[in-house]
Design a protein around this motif. Structure first.
Motif, PDB file in Angstrom:
ATOM      1  N   ALA A 249     -25.856 -27.691   0.080  1.00  0.00           N
ATOM      2  CA  ALA A 249     -26.805 -28.600   0.731  1.00  0.00           C
ATOM      3  C   ALA A 249     -28.243 -28.155   0.472  1.00  0.00           C
ATOM      4  O   ALA A 249     -29.108 -28.986   0.179  1.00  0.00           O
ATOM      5  CB  ALA A 249     -26.529 -28.681   2.230  1.00  0.00           C
TER       6      ALA A 249
ATOM      7  N   THR B 185     -11.679 -27.434   7.568  1.00  0.00           N
ATOM      8  CA  THR B 185     -11.991 -27.553   6.152  1.00  0.00           C
ATOM      9  C   THR B 185     -10.723 -27.580   5.325  1.00  0.00           C
ATOM     10  O   THR B 185      -9.645 -27.253   5.786  1.00  0.00           O
ATOM     11  CB  THR B 185     -12.855 -26.376   5.687  1.00  0.00           C
TER      12      THR B 185
ATOM     13  N   ASP C  97     -26.341 -31.215   5.980  1.00  0.00           N
ATOM     14  CA  ASP C  97     -25.816 -32.439   5.358  1.00  0.00           C
ATOM     15  C   ASP C  97     -26.573 -33.667   5.870  1.00  0.00           C
ATOM     16  O   ASP C  97     -26.830 -34.603   5.125  1.00  0.00           O
ATOM     17  CB  ASP C  97     -24.319 -32.594   5.612  1.00  0.00           C
TER      18      ASP C  97
ATOM     19  N   SER D 228     -16.084 -21.530   3.401  1.00  0.00           N
ATOM     20  CA  SER D 228     -16.307 -22.932   3.072  1.00  0.00           C
ATOM     21  C   SER D 228     -17.651 -23.411   3.625  1.00  0.00           C
ATOM     22  O   SER D 228     -18.397 -24.118   2.939  1.00  0.00           O
ATOM     23  CB  SER D 228     -15.171 -23.788   3.627  1.00  0.00           C
ATOM     24  N   CYS D 229     -17.977 -23.011   4.846  1.00  0.00           N
ATOM     25  CA  CYS D 229     -19.255 -23.404   5.446  1.00  0.00           C
ATOM     26  C   CYS D 229     -20.424 -22.812   4.656  1.00  0.00           C
ATOM     27  O   CYS D 229     -21.411 -23.512   4.392  1.00  0.00           O
ATOM     28  CB  CYS D 229     -19.324 -22.953   6.903  1.00  0.00           C
TER      29      CYS D 229
ATOM     30  N   GLY E  59     -20.848 -24.759   1.541  1.00  0.00           N
ATOM     31  CA  GLY E  59     -21.448 -26.051   1.853  1.00  0.00           C
ATOM     32  C   GLY E  59     -22.921 -25.947   2.175  1.00  0.00           C
ATOM     33  O   GLY E  59     -23.731 -26.787   1.758  1.00  0.00           O
ATOM     34  N   ILE E  60     -23.304 -24.909   2.917  1.00  0.00           N
ATOM     35  CA  ILE E  60     -24.710 -24.679   3.256  1.00  0.00           C
ATOM     36  C   ILE E  60     -25.511 -24.413   1.987  1.00  0.00           C
ATOM     37  O   ILE E  60     -26.586 -24.988   1.777  1.00  0.00           O
ATOM     38  CB  ILE E  60     -24.836 -23.518   4.262  1.00  0.00           C
ATOM     39  N   TYR E  61     -24.973 -23.572   1.128  1.00  0.00           N
ATOM     40  CA  TYR E  61     -25.631 -23.272  -0.138  1.00  0.00           C
ATOM     41  C   TYR E  61     -25.817 -24.556  -0.957  1.00  0.00           C
ATOM     42  O   TYR E  61     -26.904 -24.831  -1.471  1.00  0.00           O
ATOM     43  CB  TYR E  61     -24.793 -22.248  -0.922  1.00  0.00           C
TER      44      TYR E  61
ATOM     45  N   ARG F 257     -23.879 -26.512   9.007  1.00  0.00           N
ATOM     46  CA  ARG F 257     -23.600 -27.213   7.753  1.00  0.00           C
ATOM     47  C   ARG F 257     -23.814 -28.718   7.926  1.00  0.00           C
ATOM     48  O   ARG F 257     -24.421 -29.362   7.078  1.00  0.00           O
ATOM     49  CB  ARG F 257     -22.169 -26.931   7.296  1.00  0.00           C
ATOM     50  N   ARG F 258     -23.344 -29.290   9.027  1.00  0.00           N
ATOM     51  CA  ARG F 258     -23.549 -30.720   9.281  1.00  0.00           C
ATOM     52  C   ARG F 258     -25.030 -31.039   9.438  1.00  0.00           C
ATOM     53  O   ARG F 258     -25.489 -32.093   9.012  1.00  0.00           O
ATOM     54  CB  ARG F 258     -22.759 -31.169  10.514  1.00  0.00           C
TER      55      ARG F 258
ATOM     56  N   LEU G  91     -21.294 -22.459  12.645  1.00  0.00           N
ATOM     57  CA  LEU G  91     -21.514 -22.591  11.209  1.00  0.00           C
ATOM     58  C   LEU G  91     -21.228 -24.018  10.747  1.00  0.00           C
ATOM     59  O   LEU G  91     -21.941 -24.559   9.909  1.00  0.00           O
ATOM     60  CB  LEU G  91     -20.640 -21.608  10.425  1.00  0.00           C
ATOM     61  N   ARG G  92     -20.166 -24.616  11.315  1.00  0.00           N
ATOM     62  CA  ARG G  92     -19.865 -26.014  10.966  1.00  0.00           C
ATOM     63  C   ARG G  92     -21.012 -26.918  11.402  1.00  0.00           C
ATOM     64  O   ARG G  92     -21.408 -27.822  10.662  1.00  0.00           O
ATOM     65  CB  ARG G  92     -18.565 -26.471  11.626  1.00  0.00           C
TER      66      ARG G  92
END
Length: 131
Positions: free
Chosen positions: A76, A3, A125, A68-69, A72-74, A121-122, A117-118
């Protein structure tokens, strides 16, 4: 995948904003202190409470990436669900998708490594991508 937080050479100016946003999300998700610590990579209790109180300190690249993840999750979830309460509550609802095996997203997130976690998140996304 690294990230922006983890790549940045001088993270000192990012720590305060990252911690403020993380703890704001934690409040919206109604996370316990233990759940928050687990999402952050399980820092020492004293370190965690100092971060929470002062919004400053030294964060590892892994911790910055975890934050960061979560951000990003929040984001998304709020893009997927038009209702904020529904978006915030989703992490606590059991999920029948194969990746979840009936568990909640929060259960998976707090048991996860940073690469997990990545992936999560993907996954979210990907739910936003047009078919």
């Amino acid at each position: 995948m690294t990230t922006e937080f983890a790549r940045h050479k001088d993270q000192r100016h990012l720590v305060g904003p990252a911690l403020r946003v993380f703890f704001r999300i934690a409040r919206k998700w109604d996370l316990s202190a233990d759940e928050q610590r687990r999402l952050l990579g399980y820092p020492a209790r004293s370190t965690f409470y100092r971060w929470r109180r002062e919004h400053r300190g030294r964060l590892s690249g892994d911790t910055m990436e975890r934050i960061s993840c979560v951000i990003g999750i929040y984001g998304a979830l709020h893009a997927i669900f038009s209702d904020g309460t529904q978006a915030d509550g989703w992490i606590r609802r059991p999920n029948a998708a194969p990746q979840f095996s009936g568990r909640t997203a929060l259960q998976l997130m707090i048991e996860s490594t940073t690469p997990d976690l990545r992936f999560f998140r993907r996954y979210l996304d990907g739910q936003l991508a047009p078919e």
